[in-house]
Design an enzyme around this catalytic site. Structure first.
Site, PDB file in Angstrom:
ATOM      1  N   ASP A  17     -12.213  -9.092   3.908  1.00  0.00           N
ATOM      2  CA  ASP A  17     -13.528  -9.170   3.340  1.00  0.00           C
ATOM      3  C   ASP A  17     -14.145 -10.776   3.302  1.00  0.00           C
ATOM      4  O   ASP A  17     -15.642 -10.793   3.583  1.00  0.00           O
ATOM      5  CB  ASP A  17     -13.238  -8.910   1.779  1.00  0.00           C
ATOM      6  CG  ASP A  17     -13.601  -6.880   1.588  1.00  0.00           C
ATOM      7  OD1 ASP A  17     -13.310  -6.622   2.821  1.00  0.00           O
ATOM      8  OD2 ASP A  17     -13.806  -6.570   0.779  1.00  0.00           O
TER       9      ASP A  17
ATOM     10  N   ASP B 143      -2.686 -18.130   0.390  1.00  0.00           N
ATOM     11  CA  ASP B 143      -3.576 -18.899  -0.789  1.00  0.00           C
ATOM     12  C   ASP B 143      -4.426 -20.341  -0.210  1.00  0.00           C
ATOM     13  O   ASP B 143      -6.318 -19.737   0.129  1.00  0.00           O
ATOM     14  CB  ASP B 143      -3.542 -18.923  -2.667  1.00  0.00           C
ATOM     15  CG  ASP B 143      -1.749 -19.616  -1.618  1.00  0.00           C
ATOM     16  OD1 ASP B 143      -1.469 -20.191  -0.472  1.00  0.00           O
ATOM     17  OD2 ASP B 143      -1.218 -20.490  -2.829  1.00  0.00           O
TER      18      ASP B 143
ATOM     19  N   ASP C  89      -6.218  -7.781   3.891  1.00  0.00           N
ATOM     20  CA  ASP C  89      -7.628  -5.853   2.913  1.00  0.00           C
ATOM     21  C   ASP C  89      -8.082  -7.775   2.514  1.00  0.00           C
ATOM     22  O   ASP C  89      -9.923  -7.684   2.717  1.00  0.00           O
ATOM     23  CB  ASP C  89      -7.629  -5.910   1.671  1.00  0.00           C
ATOM     24  CG  ASP C  89      -8.184  -4.578   1.195  1.00  0.00           C
ATOM     25  OD1 ASP C  89      -9.028  -4.252   1.937  1.00  0.00           O
ATOM     26  OD2 ASP C  89      -8.286  -4.759   0.009  1.00  0.00           O
TER      27      ASP C  89
ATOM     28  N   LYS D 170       3.342 -15.795   1.665  1.00  0.00           N
ATOM     29  CA  LYS D 170       3.247 -15.911   0.606  1.00  0.00           C
ATOM     30  C   LYS D 170       5.249 -16.245   0.632  1.00  0.00           C
ATOM     31  O   LYS D 170       5.589 -15.643  -0.441  1.00  0.00           O
ATOM     32  CB  LYS D 170       3.632 -15.581  -0.907  1.00  0.00           C
ATOM     33  CG  LYS D 170       1.622 -15.178  -0.687  1.00  0.00           C
ATOM     34  CD  LYS D 170       1.166 -16.527  -0.840  1.00  0.00           C
ATOM     35  CE  LYS D 170       1.578 -16.896  -2.634  1.00  0.00           C
ATOM     36  NZ  LYS D 170       1.049 -18.364  -3.288  1.00  0.00           N
TER      37      LYS D 170
ATOM     38  N   TYR E 108       0.449  -1.174  -0.273  1.00  0.00           N
ATOM     39  CA  TYR E 108       0.121   0.011  -0.358  1.00  0.00           C
ATOM     40  C   TYR E 108       1.003   1.597  -0.161  1.00  0.00           C
ATOM     41  O   TYR E 108      -0.043   2.360  -0.486  1.00  0.00           O
ATOM     42  CB  TYR E 108      -0.566  -0.034   1.338  1.00  0.00           C
ATOM     43  CG  TYR E 108      -2.556  -0.721   1.429  1.00  0.00           C
ATOM     44  CD1 TYR E 108      -2.133  -2.429   0.877  1.00  0.00           C
ATOM     45  CD2 TYR E 108      -3.682   0.396   1.236  1.00  0.00           C
ATOM     46  CE1 TYR E 108      -3.589  -2.720   0.920  1.00  0.00           C
ATOM     47  CE2 TYR E 108      -4.876  -0.464   1.163  1.00  0.00           C
ATOM     48  CZ  TYR E 108      -4.915  -2.282   0.651  1.00  0.00           C
ATOM     49  OH  TYR E 108      -5.814  -2.546   0.746  1.00  0.00           O
TER      50      TYR E 108
END
Ligand code: IPM
Ligand code: MG
Length: 367
Positions: A252, A224, A248, A192, A142
């Site tokens: 969600d 993942d 983020d 990751k 970000y």
């Protein structure tokens, strides 16, 4: 001693409507629990752009740095889609996070009993779900440099940079371990490390911090796989810690599987201020929902629960936070429903402000 201070930034869309209900709750605590707050209000997002030409005025930023807690509604709307990236409503929110250095974003995903049928997953997969995602909020892709859109030969290239220092990882990890200690002493870290060096460092630093918390059972997962596991069997998790971008996305996903996006609060916490309270901003997870703005249809519960988090994390009023959460559960159990919560089993339909009134009634009944 002066009252603790709160800066309210209602923002755009349904933000002002849901925040009006939070005001009722704040006033109730002043009147009935002897917990008075000094409340001020200002603009953020599109509302600030309309007045000042920027999504967060410098004076507002300065106020946010001074108060004990910021409560934010939501930012954004179609009207602002055409704006330059640098003045989009979201930039106001990101500036608050960055300049207040709110590195630990706490996003609970909790399935309310009365709403278990709303999940897109089977009821028994989500009933009783109560997990907490700790998202690093002030670094990573970000904010990493270099960033931008550059010319390269005869075409353009878009660049963002995933960058984490050890100390940034360490403070986010520590916040997560501290929370795990207060909950079920189980923490899963997601990155990751199989493809990203920042992920390798993330795993290493989290493991090192974990040595200070031998009671916490620490596990690691590729992000993942984490997304897959969240949907397959979410109750295997208690606290999850992850970086800004994965956080983020994963938050969600976790929010939606509770079936109650309109119900979920969040807290963004930074380092302790001189008075011992952490720098803090509280906001609902949902967005500004421009399609239903101004119609009294919005569900104010996520925003009210965000104030409950403020009571707990900024004002050391855990019992009063629980009182508020219990009042909300009671109202839901009684079948009181804003439009987003109205399912096949029916219920009593209420407007945004009627929902606020019902919560106040339940608070009164709790005394
Ligand atoms: C969130 C939002 C923000 C983010 C946007 C509005 C900038 O999606 O808080 O999760 O990406 O962090
Ligand atoms: Mg998001």
């Amino acid at each position: 001693m002066s009252n603790p201070s709160i800066l309210i930034l209602p923002g755009d869309g349904i933000g002002p409507e849901v925040m009006a209900e939070v005001r009722k709750v704040i006033d109730w605590y002043g009147a009935k629990r002897d917990l008075a707050f000094d409340v001020s209000e200002d603009l953020v997002g599109g509302a600030a752009y309309d007045k000042h030409g920027v999504p967060l005025a410098d004076e507002t930023m300065a106020k946010a740095q001074e108060v004990d807690a910021v409560l934010l509604g939501a930012v954004g709307g179609p009207k602002y889609d055409v704006l330059d990236f640098s003045v989009k409503p979201e930039r106001g929110l990101l500036r608050l996070r960055k300049e207040m250095d709110l590195f630990a974003n706490l996003r609970p995903a909790q399935c309310f009993d009365a709403l278990a049928d709303f999940s897109s997953l089977k009821k028994d997969v989500v009933a009783g779900l109560d997990i907490m995602i700790v998202r690093e909020l002030t670094s990573g892709v970000y904010f990493g440099e270099p960033r931008g859109i550059f010319e390269e030969g005869n075409e353009r290239v878009g660049i963002n940079t995933q960058r984490y220092t050890e100390s940034e990882i360490e403070r986010a990890a520590r916040a997560a371990f501290e929370l795990a200690m207060k909950r079920n002493k189980k923490l899963c870290s997601m990155e990751k490390a199989n493809v990203m060096e920042s992920g390798i460092l993330w795993r290493e630093v989290v493991t090192r911090v974990g040595e200070e918390y031998p009671e916490v059972e620490l596990s690691h997962m590729y992000a993942d796989n984490g997304a897959m596991q969240l949907v397959r069997a979410p109750k295997q998790f208690d606290v999850i810690v992850t970086d800004n971008l994965f956080g983020d996305i994963l938050s969600d996903c976790a929010a939606m599987l509770t079936g109650s996006l309109g119900m979920l609060p969040s807290a963004s916490l930074g380092a302790p201020m001189a008075n011992g309270r952490p720098k803090a901003m509280y906001e609902p997870v949902h967005g500004s929902a421009p399609d239903i703005a101004g119609q009294g249809k919005a569900n104010p519960i996520a925003c009210i629960l965000s104030f409950a988090m403020a009571l707990r994390y900024s004002f050391d009023q855990g019992d009063e936070a629980t009182r508020l959460e219990t009042a909300i559960e009671k109202v839901l159990a009684d079948g009181v429903r804003t439009a987003d919560l109205m399912g096949p089993e029916g219920g009593t339909p209420v407007s945004t402000s009627e929902m606020g009134d019902k919560i106040i009634e339940a608070l009164d009944a709790s005394l």
